[in-house]
Write a protein that holds these residues in place. Structure first.
Motif, PDB file in Angstrom:
ATOM      1  N   GLU A  61      -5.355  -4.288  -2.583  1.00  0.00           N
ATOM      2  CA  GLU A  61      -4.714  -3.970  -3.853  1.00  0.00           C
ATOM      3  C   GLU A  61      -3.204  -3.931  -3.641  1.00  0.00           C
ATOM      4  O   GLU A  61      -2.716  -3.525  -2.581  1.00  0.00           O
ATOM      5  N   SER A  62      -2.468  -4.394  -4.667  1.00  0.00           N
ATOM      6  CA  SER A  62      -1.004  -4.385  -4.600  1.00  0.00           C
ATOM      7  C   SER A  62      -0.429  -3.262  -5.454  1.00  0.00           C
ATOM      8  O   SER A  62      -0.836  -3.079  -6.608  1.00  0.00           O
ATOM      9  N   PHE A  63       0.512  -2.528  -4.875  1.00  0.00           N
ATOM     10  CA  PHE A  63       1.226  -1.483  -5.609  1.00  0.00           C
ATOM     11  C   PHE A  63       2.744  -1.684  -5.516  1.00  0.00           C
ATOM     12  O   PHE A  63       3.508  -0.787  -5.858  1.00  0.00           O
ATOM     13  N   SER A  64       3.167  -2.851  -5.063  1.00  0.00           N
ATOM     14  CA  SER A  64       4.589  -3.121  -4.929  1.00  0.00           C
ATOM     15  C   SER A  64       5.138  -3.731  -6.210  1.00  0.00           C
ATOM     16  O   SER A  64       4.380  -4.134  -7.100  1.00  0.00           O
ATOM     17  N   ASP A  65       6.458  -3.843  -6.288  1.00  0.00           N
ATOM     18  CA  ASP A  65       7.069  -4.443  -7.478  1.00  0.00           C
ATOM     19  C   ASP A  65       7.053  -5.971  -7.413  1.00  0.00           C
ATOM     20  O   ASP A  65       7.646  -6.632  -8.246  1.00  0.00           O
ATOM     21  N   ASN A  66       6.338  -6.534  -6.420  1.00  0.00           N
ATOM     22  CA  ASN A  66       6.130  -7.978  -6.383  1.00  0.00           C
ATOM     23  C   ASN A  66       4.925  -8.401  -7.213  1.00  0.00           C
ATOM     24  O   ASN A  66       4.537  -9.563  -7.197  1.00  0.00           O
ATOM     25  N   GLY A  67       4.305  -7.436  -7.892  1.00  0.00           N
ATOM     26  CA  GLY A  67       3.175  -7.758  -8.760  1.00  0.00           C
ATOM     27  C   GLY A  67       1.971  -8.239  -7.976  1.00  0.00           C
ATOM     28  O   GLY A  67       1.587  -7.652  -6.980  1.00  0.00           O
ATOM     29  N   LYS A 106      -0.605  -3.728  -0.521  1.00  0.00           N
ATOM     30  CA  LYS A 106       0.786  -4.194  -0.473  1.00  0.00           C
ATOM     31  C   LYS A 106       1.605  -3.122  -1.173  1.00  0.00           C
ATOM     32  O   LYS A 106       1.705  -3.102  -2.402  1.00  0.00           O
ATOM     33  N   THR A 107       2.133  -2.225  -0.386  1.00  0.00           N
ATOM     34  CA  THR A 107       2.909  -1.099  -0.900  1.00  0.00           C
ATOM     35  C   THR A 107       4.404  -1.409  -0.847  1.00  0.00           C
ATOM     36  O   THR A 107       5.160  -0.970  -1.710  1.00  0.00           O
ATOM     37  N   PHE A 108       4.804  -2.180   0.138  1.00  0.00           N
ATOM     38  CA  PHE A 108       6.210  -2.586   0.292  1.00  0.00           C
ATOM     39  C   PHE A 108       6.413  -3.972  -0.303  1.00  0.00           C
ATOM     40  O   PHE A 108       5.559  -4.859  -0.164  1.00  0.00           O
ATOM     41  N   ASN A 110       8.713  -7.627  -0.833  1.00  0.00           N
ATOM     42  CA  ASN A 110       9.126  -8.629   0.149  1.00  0.00           C
ATOM     43  C   ASN A 110      10.467  -8.321   0.794  1.00  0.00           C
ATOM     44  O   ASN A 110      10.861  -8.979   1.758  1.00  0.00           O
ATOM     45  N   ARG A 111      11.171  -7.314   0.287  1.00  0.00           N
ATOM     46  CA  ARG A 111      12.416  -6.860   0.926  1.00  0.00           C
ATOM     47  C   ARG A 111      12.163  -5.708   1.892  1.00  0.00           C
ATOM     48  O   ARG A 111      13.087  -5.173   2.491  1.00  0.00           O
ATOM     49  N   GLY A 112      10.891  -5.315   2.009  1.00  0.00           N
ATOM     50  CA  GLY A 112      10.545  -4.213   2.901  1.00  0.00           C
ATOM     51  C   GLY A 112      10.852  -2.852   2.322  1.00  0.00           C
ATOM     52  O   GLY A 112      11.076  -1.890   3.063  1.00  0.00           O
ATOM     53  N   GLU A 113      10.823  -2.730   0.994  1.00  0.00           N
ATOM     54  CA  GLU A 113      11.131  -1.461   0.331  1.00  0.00           C
ATOM     55  C   GLU A 113       9.927  -0.975  -0.485  1.00  0.00           C
ATOM     56  O   GLU A 113       9.196  -1.769  -1.061  1.00  0.00           O
ATOM     57  N   ALA A 114       9.763   0.355  -0.507  1.00  0.00           N
ATOM     58  CA  ALA A 114       8.720   0.971  -1.343  1.00  0.00           C
ATOM     59  C   ALA A 114       9.230   2.311  -1.838  1.00  0.00           C
ATOM     60  O   ALA A 114       9.937   3.022  -1.114  1.00  0.00           O
ATOM     61  N   ASP A 115       8.876   2.656  -3.074  1.00  0.00           N
ATOM     62  CA  ASP A 115       9.220   4.001  -3.546  1.00  0.00           C
ATOM     63  C   ASP A 115       8.023   4.920  -3.323  1.00  0.00           C
ATOM     64  O   ASP A 115       6.914   4.486  -3.002  1.00  0.00           O
ATOM     65  N   LEU A 116       8.264   6.213  -3.464  1.00  0.00           N
ATOM     66  CA  LEU A 116       7.209   7.180  -3.193  1.00  0.00           C
ATOM     67  C   LEU A 116       6.012   6.993  -4.117  1.00  0.00           C
ATOM     68  O   LEU A 116       4.866   7.228  -3.716  1.00  0.00           O
TER      69      LEU A 116
END
Length: 257
Positions: A61-67, A106-108, A110-116
């Motif tokens: 499951e994806s939770f990143s802002d990359n959709g 996928k929490t991070f 493609n820039r290697g960033e994730a928010d809480l």
């Protein structure tokens, strides 16, 4: 607050000269047959895995802002999955728990960033999936009520949460009681596992390999070792607890009991 992954210098190997089977010499001889069979491991990472040696991905499951983009552009998910669950004894890598079942996020981005919020959503999803272990292979540099509460709910569901050893603002108190932490240096906390210096082989992007001494590789190694111990409890029809696993790990790998 965003958490950013640190880029590590990696020793990438195009092809293994011979099959590499991760040693389980830390276990008693009678336990080295264990493979983590049916133990469910959740990895909070950087995407889906596409490597010929990793065949046991159960869900994603994806939770990143990359959709919906599931690509593992950073390689963290691939490395962690390989250390734990690679299973190619013919011409590749065999990890510590090759018969485990891996659940990826996928929490991070493609820039290697994730928010809480992305991390919280990942923990909640893995808790709903009833995994046995949640691996958090990065430094948690900030924490809020939502993240702490998600950890507590996972803990209450008898999920072992494993994280890099990290202190916020050099505070000497544990980051959070429910976490089992892993360090390369000796720490005296009761929930910390210390690993001596070792090289760990794993998979990498584009069907390549990598050998590591990085902190997140050690944390993944402990997750794989934990899967073997949980496998042993399940085969014996015995209920395991966090304390059982931590005491067993310290007995085999080291650390203050």
């Amino acid at each position: 607050m965003n958490i950013r992954l640190k880029k590590n210098k990696l020793n990438i190997i195009d092809k293994l000269p011979a099959p590499f089977i991760t040693e389980k010499t830390f276990l008693k001889n009678d336990d080295r047959h264990l493979t983590g069979e049916d133990v469910k491991i959740g990895i909070i990472g950087t995407g889906g895995v596409d490597h010929k040696d990793i065949k046991n991905i159960e869900d994603f499951e994806s939770f990143s802002d990359n959709g919906i983009n599931k690509e593992d552009s950073f390689g963290l998910s691939t490395i962690c999955s390989g250390i734990i669950g690679a299973n190619n004894s013919r011409d590749g890598l065999v990890g510590l728990a090759p018969n485990s079942k891996i659940y990826l996020t996928k929490t991070f981005n493609n820039r290697g960033e994730a928010d809480l919020n992305s991390i919280i959503a990942s923990v909640i999803w893995l808790t709903i999936k009833e995994v046995d272990i949640i691996l958090i292979p990065f430094d948690i540099e900030a924490i809020n009520y939502g993240l702490e509460n998600s950890f507590k709910k996972a803990f209450d569901n008898n999920i072992l949460i494993i994280n890099n050893y990290y202190k916020i603002n050099n505070d000497n108190s544990p980051l959070i009681e429910e976490l089992l932490t892993v360090s390369k240096d000796k720490k005296e906390e009761k929930n910390n596992i210390h690993l001596d210096e070792r090289k760990i082989m794993s998979c990498f992007l584009e069907n390549k390999y990598v050998d590591l001494t990085n902190k997140f590789a050690y944390t993944s190694f402990v997750a794989g070792a934990s899967a073997l111990l949980i496998d042993k409890y399940k085969k014996s029809n015995k209920k395991w607890t966090h304390r059982n696993i931590i005491v067993d790990l310290k007995s085999y790998l080291g650390g203050k009991k």
